[in-house]
Design a protein around this motif. Structure first.
Motif, PDB file in Angstrom:
ATOM      1  N   PHE A 181     -14.311 -39.380   9.905  1.00  0.00           N
ATOM      2  CA  PHE A 181     -13.217 -39.199   9.580  1.00  0.00           C
ATOM      3  C   PHE A 181     -12.307 -40.322   9.589  1.00  0.00           C
ATOM      4  N   GLY A 182     -11.748 -40.669   8.399  1.00  0.00           N
ATOM      5  CA  GLY A 182     -10.696 -41.890   8.442  1.00  0.00           C
ATOM      6  C   GLY A 182      -9.244 -41.483   8.100  1.00  0.00           C
ATOM      7  N   PHE A 183      -8.476 -42.187   8.916  1.00  0.00           N
ATOM      8  CA  PHE A 183      -7.032 -41.801   8.755  1.00  0.00           C
ATOM      9  C   PHE A 183      -6.508 -42.925   8.035  1.00  0.00           C
ATOM     10  N   ASN A 184      -5.835 -42.363   6.987  1.00  0.00           N
ATOM     11  CA  ASN A 184      -5.206 -43.537   6.061  1.00  0.00           C
ATOM     12  C   ASN A 184      -3.808 -42.705   5.384  1.00  0.00           C
TER      13      ASN A 184
ATOM     14  N   ALA B 101     -16.569 -39.165  14.375  1.00  0.00           N
ATOM     15  CA  ALA B 101     -15.650 -40.020  14.872  1.00  0.00           C
ATOM     16  C   ALA B 101     -14.588 -39.953  13.907  1.00  0.00           C
ATOM     17  N   MET B 102     -13.197 -40.352  14.575  1.00  0.00           N
ATOM     18  CA  MET B 102     -11.925 -40.334  13.513  1.00  0.00           C
ATOM     19  C   MET B 102     -11.474 -41.727  13.795  1.00  0.00           C
ATOM     20  N   ILE B 103     -11.611 -42.202  12.766  1.00  0.00           N
ATOM     21  CA  ILE B 103     -11.193 -43.980  12.734  1.00  0.00           C
ATOM     22  C   ILE B 103     -10.033 -44.397  11.904  1.00  0.00           C
ATOM     23  N   LEU B 104      -9.239 -45.296  12.189  1.00  0.00           N
ATOM     24  CA  LEU B 104      -7.992 -45.739  11.512  1.00  0.00           C
ATOM     25  C   LEU B 104      -8.724 -46.547  10.256  1.00  0.00           C
ATOM     26  N   LYS B 105      -8.786 -46.103   9.177  1.00  0.00           N
ATOM     27  CA  LYS B 105      -9.259 -46.926   7.990  1.00  0.00           C
ATOM     28  C   LYS B 105      -8.929 -48.251   7.564  1.00  0.00           C
ATOM     29  N   SER B 106      -7.614 -48.523   8.083  1.00  0.00           N
ATOM     30  CA  SER B 106      -7.113 -49.747   7.933  1.00  0.00           C
ATOM     31  C   SER B 106      -7.853 -50.947   8.899  1.00  0.00           C
ATOM     32  N   ARG B 107      -8.417 -50.351   9.899  1.00  0.00           N
ATOM     33  CA  ARG B 107      -9.120 -51.339  10.783  1.00  0.00           C
ATOM     34  C   ARG B 107     -10.315 -51.832  10.206  1.00  0.00           C
TER      35      ARG B 107
END
Lengths: 228, 228
Positions: A23-26, A102-108
């Protein structure tokens, strides 16, 4: 390494795979990373990022190796979710698959890295038909992630070390995909003793400013032990 | 059924097993069901209740079949916990194993049924050295079960439909293996809106009696949705 079961080599064996649910948070929205299958029999269909586990490879290692091979994403801590093992989950083979998420911050993560691969982000509300039981896998991972977000402070690594309550609320609303009543939200947050208010304000959003908070891991651990 | 991977039949393949972690609640104490291995190379050692998954058998089905075959326990709803897949978890074979767990009220199951098998209950505080990584499996299942008990009403099926708060506290203390402060416990319980106090008292323990409560599943579901 010796061959372990030479006498059984002509017996039908179950194959072992892993599938990664990233999952990406954006922009306060959840997205899901998928790949397009390049080979038959599922060529052209969308899929989670998956593959077979090597004989000399830990299950966890396989998940990380496959995620990296197929998407370029590295050093992502994934949590095992569930192993799917229905006989008919794949029509042409007997495969069990352990899912990792996993859940990641897409901007990273840089976009071009992913586009070199066959991978693509989809809004969580627009996930296409996936191969096998992959849509079920996604549903279970989303439900579990939302349940955990409600009960555990797993969302805090998506925020900067210091953050405001409006930032926190927007994050929760994005993950849970629902608007939260501000007063209820504040009441709930007040119960999170591991959220520590700092003597600092973020003045960028309003003249009065908003207090900054930080997540205290030690207080969280204590609370878990102390509470019923 | 056709053989799925005839071309790969001489390739080393990972074997797939399940292991069942059955907690029994008895006399306000947690116990664990184990079996003694009858065959080499682990003969005489204690083990979780496990075995290989059949090629034509769902993973969940395998767990139930193996539990029933080896302990006589039937119709027990087990939840999948985690799949263990380290390369070296078993010294003589490459096996991944999905663990399943349940917590039952021992009094609901007759002892003699289990003793016909090689199975035996052990107090959770006196679990012997087990084969492979089975002690790790037990540790993870206990931690998870205790965490879930703190956050979800999973312990209520161990109580009669109507129960008193002292009964509930004794149950939690047994599962968590710690004494709970009565006032803290009552405060926490007051937050469980899905615990409904009845207009009835249990008069057996004291002259004033203790109010009876019941668990309301619908209220619980609502609370889960409504709360952050």
């Amino acid at each position: 390494m010796i061959k372990s079961n030479s006498t059984n080599s002509n017996i039908q064996q179950i194959k072992v795979a892993v599938d990664c649910i990233i999952f990406g948070f954006n922009d306060n929205k959840l997205e899901l990373l998928l790949i397009k299958k390049k080979e038959n029999p599922e060529k052209g269909k969308w899929s989670l990022i998956g593959g077979f586990v090597g004989f000399d490879e830990d299950l966890d290692e396989a998940a990380n190796r496959i995620l990296s091979d197929l998407s370029g994403l590295q050093d992502i801590y994934m949590e095992q979710i569930k192993t799917f093992g229905k006989v008919d989950r794949c029509s042409f083979d007997r495969i069990i698959s352990s899912t990792y998420s996993a859940m990641i911050l897409k901007s990273r993560y840089t976009e071009d890295k992913i586009s070199k691969y066959n991978a693509q982000w989809f809004p969580i509300t627009e996930v296409p038909d996936l191969i096998f039981d992959h849509n079920d896998m996604v549903d279970i991972a989303i439900k579990r992630m939302r349940r955990r977000v409600r009960n555990f402070p797993i969302a805090f690594n998506l925020l900067p070390p210091k953050f405001t309550l409006p930032q926190l609320q927007v994050l929760y609303e994005g993950i849970l995909d629902e608007e939260l009543d501000k007063r209820n939200f504040r009441r709930k947050v007040a119960q999170m003793k591991y959220l520590v208010r700092l003597d600092e304000k973020d003045m960028s959003e309003s003249r009065r400013g908003a207090f900054l908070y930080r997540f205290d891991e030690t207080l969280f651990e204590n609370e878990q032990n102390f509470n019923l």
